[in-house]
Design a protein around this motif. Structure first.
Motif, mmCIF file in Angstrom:
data_model
loop_
_atom_site.group_PDB
_atom_site.id
_atom_site.type_symbol
_atom_site.label_atom_id
_atom_site.label_comp_id
_atom_site.label_asym_id
_atom_site.label_seq_id
_atom_site.Cartn_x
_atom_site.Cartn_y
_atom_site.Cartn_z
ATOM 1 N N LEU A 47 54.750 -33.772 7.645
ATOM 2 C CA LEU A 47 54.862 -32.379 7.229
ATOM 3 C C LEU A 47 53.594 -31.602 7.548
ATOM 4 O O LEU A 47 52.502 -32.165 7.636
ATOM 5 C CB LEU A 47 55.118 -32.296 5.715
ATOM 6 N N CYS A 48 53.744 -30.275 7.698
ATOM 7 C CA CYS A 48 52.578 -29.410 7.831
ATOM 8 C C CYS A 48 52.139 -28.967 6.435
ATOM 9 O O CYS A 48 52.839 -29.197 5.446
ATOM 10 C CB CYS A 48 52.893 -28.204 8.712
ATOM 11 N N GLU A 49 50.994 -28.328 6.353
ATOM 12 C CA GLU A 49 50.416 -27.975 5.058
ATOM 13 C C GLU A 49 51.317 -27.040 4.246
ATOM 14 O O GLU A 49 51.541 -27.256 3.044
ATOM 15 C CB GLU A 49 49.041 -27.325 5.266
ATOM 16 N N LYS A 50 51.828 -25.992 4.868
ATOM 17 C CA LYS A 50 52.643 -25.012 4.135
ATOM 18 C C LYS A 50 53.887 -25.660 3.552
ATOM 19 O O LYS A 50 54.253 -25.425 2.389
ATOM 20 C CB LYS A 50 53.027 -23.863 5.073
ATOM 21 N N GLN A 51 54.542 -26.473 4.345
ATOM 22 C CA GLN A 51 55.762 -27.149 3.896
ATOM 23 C C GLN A 51 55.458 -28.141 2.767
ATOM 24 O O GLN A 51 56.177 -28.212 1.768
ATOM 25 C CB GLN A 51 56.407 -27.870 5.077
ATOM 26 N N PHE A 52 54.368 -28.880 2.915
ATOM 27 C CA PHE A 52 53.989 -29.865 1.898
ATOM 28 C C PHE A 52 53.649 -29.181 0.572
ATOM 29 O O PHE A 52 54.040 -29.643 -0.503
ATOM 30 C CB PHE A 52 52.799 -30.686 2.404
ATOM 31 N N HIS A 53 52.943 -28.066 0.648
ATOM 32 C CA HIS A 53 52.551 -27.349 -0.569
ATOM 33 C C HIS A 53 53.768 -26.818 -1.314
ATOM 34 O O HIS A 53 53.762 -26.736 -2.553
ATOM 35 C CB HIS A 53 51.593 -26.210 -0.229
ATOM 36 N N LYS A 54 54.813 -26.466 -0.596
ATOM 37 C CA LYS A 54 56.043 -26.002 -1.243
ATOM 38 C C LYS A 54 56.673 -27.115 -2.080
ATOM 39 O O LYS A 54 57.229 -26.848 -3.148
ATOM 40 C CB LYS A 54 57.042 -25.507 -0.189
ATOM 41 N N TYR A 55 56.585 -28.345 -1.601
ATOM 42 C CA TYR A 55 57.105 -29.472 -2.385
ATOM 43 C C TYR A 55 56.295 -29.641 -3.666
ATOM 44 O O TYR A 55 56.854 -29.944 -4.724
ATOM 45 C CB TYR A 55 57.076 -30.760 -1.557
ATOM 46 N N TYR A 56 54.979 -29.459 -3.558
ATOM 47 C CA TYR A 56 54.149 -29.546 -4.757
ATOM 48 C C TYR A 56 54.539 -28.466 -5.760
ATOM 49 O O TYR A 56 54.682 -28.732 -6.965
ATOM 50 C CB TYR A 56 52.669 -29.413 -4.397
ATOM 51 N N GLU A 57 54.724 -27.242 -5.290
ATOM 52 C CA GLU A 57 55.078 -26.133 -6.188
ATOM 53 C C GLU A 57 56.425 -26.373 -6.856
ATOM 54 O O GLU A 57 56.604 -26.098 -8.042
ATOM 55 C CB GLU A 57 55.093 -24.818 -5.403
ATOM 56 N N GLU A 58 57.386 -26.876 -6.102
ATOM 57 C CA GLU A 58 58.702 -27.183 -6.661
ATOM 58 C C GLU A 58 58.592 -28.300 -7.694
ATOM 59 O O GLU A 58 59.212 -28.229 -8.772
ATOM 60 C CB GLU A 58 59.658 -27.587 -5.534
ATOM 61 N N ALA A 59 57.800 -29.311 -7.405
ATOM 62 C CA ALA A 59 57.611 -30.427 -8.341
ATOM 63 C C ALA A 59 56.931 -29.960 -9.616
ATOM 64 O O ALA A 59 57.238 -30.430 -10.716
ATOM 65 C CB ALA A 59 56.788 -31.528 -7.675
ATOM 66 N N ASP A 60 55.998 -29.009 -9.486
ATOM 67 C CA ASP A 60 55.257 -28.500 -10.640
ATOM 68 C C ASP A 60 56.169 -27.705 -11.581
ATOM 69 O O ASP A 60 55.916 -27.640 -12.787
ATOM 70 C CB ASP A 60 54.104 -27.620 -10.155
ATOM 71 N N ARG A 61 57.226 -27.114 -11.023
ATOM 72 C CA ARG A 61 58.167 -26.337 -11.846
ATOM 73 C C ARG A 61 59.149 -27.235 -12.598
ATOM 74 O O ARG A 61 59.767 -26.806 -13.566
ATOM 75 C CB ARG A 61 58.950 -25.343 -10.978
ATOM 76 N N GLN A 62 59.309 -28.463 -12.129
ATOM 77 C CA GLN A 62 60.260 -29.372 -12.749
ATOM 78 C C GLN A 62 59.656 -30.041 -13.986
ATOM 79 O O GLN A 62 58.439 -30.102 -14.140
ATOM 80 C CB GLN A 62 60.696 -30.450 -11.744
ATOM 81 N N LYS A 63 60.512 -30.549 -14.845
ATOM 82 C CA LYS A 63 60.057 -31.302 -16.005
ATOM 83 C C LYS A 63 59.592 -32.692 -15.548
ATOM 84 O O LYS A 63 60.080 -33.228 -14.570
ATOM 85 C CB LYS A 63 61.188 -31.454 -17.019
#
Length: 208
Positions: free
Chosen positions: A69-85
């Motif tokens: 993955l590139c940085e932008k795409q990878f960071h989106k996964y982090y943001e989505e994970a952070d929103r989850q319980k």
């Protein structure tokens, strides 16, 4: 989208660990980590003091490169994970594991994640009977992932049936080599993801 087009083995040497980016080559004596396990470049073998930030950065780069993955795409996964319980790091790895290209790789259809991504891009893979050509598609429990029926006669898939697969099929997946079809029987838990990564360091890095 920008993507890395250089030598894959160089990435393994930079991270000081096998990232299994080259399929069979990673399991052979030809693996660059077996021949020269130092960082690439003129000063790769030199001893360097690693800061806390440097340790976190290297762990982030390692996970990014494993999944391609590139940085932008990878960071989106982090943001989505952070929103989850739940635990953010474990959530992030679960999302990455549920990518269609990774599932195709884990089932052994693709010999590496890059090859699995190519199979998905070229419309060789179906999910629940429908062609999906998006590598980042997130599978759900109960989804059936298979090689497209009219592609199963291709030379690549015929040879695949005769191969002895590398690695062990994760317990959250099942796959039948004869029919080139598998199923996501559950969502992956952290203990199901057998990779030597410290995802908490990535969370700490992005949390700054």
């Amino acid at each position: 989208m920008a993507r890395y087009t250089g030598p894959d083995c160089r990435l393994c040497r930079r991270e000081g660990a096998k990232l299994f980016l080259k399929g069979d080559r990673c399991y052979s004596a030809s693996c660059a980590m077996n021949r020269r396990a130092v960082a690439p470049g003129q000063h790769g073998a030199a001893r360097k003091k690693v800061t806390e930030y440097g340790t976190q950065l290297r762990e982030k780069q390692k996970i990014k490169r494993i999944y391609g993955l590139c940085e932008k795409q990878f960071h989106k996964y982090y943001e989505e994970a952070d929103r989850q319980k739940g635990v953010t790091g474990a959530n992030m790895l679960q999302l990455l594991e549920r990518r269609l290209d990774n599932v195709v790789y884990r089932m052994g259809i693709g010999l590496s994640r890059s090859q699995a991504r190519q199979l998905v891009n070229h419309a060789h893979i179906t999910v629940n009977g429908k062609t999906v050509n998006i590598p980042s598609y997130i599978v759900k429990a109960g989804d059936v992932v298979a090689v497209k029926e009219n592609k199963a006669g291709n030379k690549f898939f015929k040879e695949l049936k005769e191969r002895k697969p590398n690695g062990t099929l994760p317990k959250w997946l099942e796959f039948d080599l004869a029919s080139l079809s598998g199923k996501v029987i559950a969502l992956p838990e952290r203990e199901d993801i057998a990779m030597d990564v410290r995802e908490q360091l990535v969370v700490e890095l992005y949390s700054k």
